[in-house]
Design a protein around this motif. Structure first.
Motif, mmCIF file in Angstrom:
data_model
loop_
_atom_site.group_PDB
_atom_site.id
_atom_site.type_symbol
_atom_site.label_atom_id
_atom_site.label_comp_id
_atom_site.label_asym_id
_atom_site.label_seq_id
_atom_site.Cartn_x
_atom_site.Cartn_y
_atom_site.Cartn_z
ATOM 1 N N ILE A 130 32.715 19.066 -21.371
ATOM 2 C CA ILE A 130 32.056 18.684 -22.631
ATOM 3 C C ILE A 130 32.271 17.199 -22.917
ATOM 4 C CG2 ILE A 130 32.115 19.008 -25.136
ATOM 5 C CD1 ILE A 130 32.769 21.986 -24.531
ATOM 6 N N LEU A 131 33.520 16.720 -22.708
ATOM 7 C CA LEU A 131 33.795 15.292 -22.914
ATOM 8 C C LEU A 131 32.980 14.429 -21.960
ATOM 9 C CD1 LEU A 131 37.670 15.014 -23.407
ATOM 10 C CD2 LEU A 131 35.900 14.526 -25.077
ATOM 11 N N LEU A 132 32.870 14.878 -20.703
ATOM 12 C CA LEU A 132 32.174 14.088 -19.689
ATOM 13 C C LEU A 132 30.684 13.975 -19.986
ATOM 14 C CD1 LEU A 132 32.110 12.605 -16.971
ATOM 15 C CD2 LEU A 132 31.938 14.827 -15.839
ATOM 16 N N PHE A 133 30.037 15.092 -20.330
ATOM 17 C CA PHE A 133 28.582 15.097 -20.481
ATOM 18 C C PHE A 133 28.112 14.814 -21.901
ATOM 19 C CE2 PHE A 133 29.375 17.966 -16.794
ATOM 20 C CZ PHE A 133 28.786 17.169 -15.830
ATOM 21 N N LEU A 134 28.980 15.007 -22.884
ATOM 22 C CA LEU A 134 28.559 14.813 -24.275
ATOM 23 C C LEU A 134 29.426 13.823 -25.050
ATOM 24 C CD1 LEU A 134 27.885 18.573 -25.231
ATOM 25 C CD2 LEU A 134 26.231 16.883 -24.435
#
Length: 290
Positions: A234-238
């Motif tokens: 989630i951190l990586l993509f958003l």
């Protein structure tokens, strides 16, 4: 294979360091409106500074702009007015106020590079000493350190292959992965120690005992790793550009840290112990013949 690919990439392409390690400038700007990072970047692109690292600082109206030496050179006195003029030309940003301009020299960057290497090495030495003392097994400590070293190489290789920058947040992510990976290994070692103390395991080989310990802790490992993996995904993509490199290292490291406990640390322990046991048996046979 993953380690070889990573090492080849590091040897051929190396790592891209951010300004904390190479030197550059930091500019703090405050706006009277609430701009987005994309709007700030668009304004900077018009003066050739679109590749700068832009981060919110404290509030949504204040930003830190980080620029490498290749973008700015060493003449920081001209940088503030240049950026202020570029930002003021973008109506959506409102009136900008340059609050500080700081320069990080290349020597400071080199010192930070060495300190980063020291931080990782001290972490590995500490892990080796702790496991060797806690589990009365130098083999376990060495196997855990080799597994962690594998994780670090794979993460650095992934950074090199994707052209991402090595920054202080990335260093923090690497140290997090070191702790995360060794924690899984320690859980498996602890179960192995418990099992070896039981009467029912006396007839089993060391390989079977290690296999049992890993299987018994596998559900815990998968559940822990999966929840961490989803959070980092989630951190990586958003999570936006600011957190992207940090999240990327955690994303790769959670995967490598999970399988290295089983297939690197566990395997080294089994092979090493099997070799020593075989040598002891050969020695006994030689004594018996004599």
């Amino acid at each position: 294979v993953t380690m070889i690919i990573g090492l080849v990439s590091l040897g051929v392409y190396g790592l891209k360091y951010d300004i904390d390690f190479t030197g550059g400038s930091i500019v703090q700007v405050r706006f009277d409106k609430t701009p987005t990072i994309a709007e700030v970047r668009r304004a900077l692109s018009k003066v050739g500074l679109g590749d700068a690292i832009i981060q919110e600082f404290g509030t949504s109206r204040e930003y830190i702009i980080r620029l490498s030496l290749t973008m700015t050179g060493t003449r920081t006195e001209e940088l503030g007015p240049r950026i202020e003029k570029a930002l003021a030309a973008e109506p959506a940003l409102g009136k900008p106020e340059i609050r500080r301009v700081e320069f990080v020299g290349p020597q400071v960057g080199r010192d930070l590079q060495w300190q980063a290497v020291q931080a990782v090495l001290y972490g590995l030495v500490g892990i080796l000493i702790y496991i060797a003392w806690s589990f009365k097994s130098l083999r376990g400590g060495v196997a855990a350190v080799v597994a962690v070293f594998h994780d670090v190489i794979v993460c650095l290789g992934a950074l090199s292959l994707t052209g991402r920058e090595f920054s202080l947040p990335v260093l923090a992510a690497l140290l997090t992965i070191i702790g995360y990976s060794v924690n899984d290994t320690i859980v498996a070692y602890d179960r192995l120690r418990e099992n070896r103390a039981k009467v029912g395991t006396k007839g089993k080989t060391f390989a079977q005992q290690m296999n049992d310990a890993i299987n018994q802790t596998l559900s815990r490992t998968i559940l822990t790793s999966l929840t961490t993996f989803l959070s980092t995904a989630i951190l990586l993509f958003l999570g936006g550009k600011t957190l992207e490199d940090f999240a990327f290292v955690l994303f790769i490291g959670v995967i490598t840290g999970t399988y290295s406990t089983i297939y690197v640390a566990g395997t080294i322990m089994v092979d090493w112990t099997t070799y020593l046991e075989a040598r002891v048996r050969r020695g006994k046979k030689a004594v018996a013949k004599a």
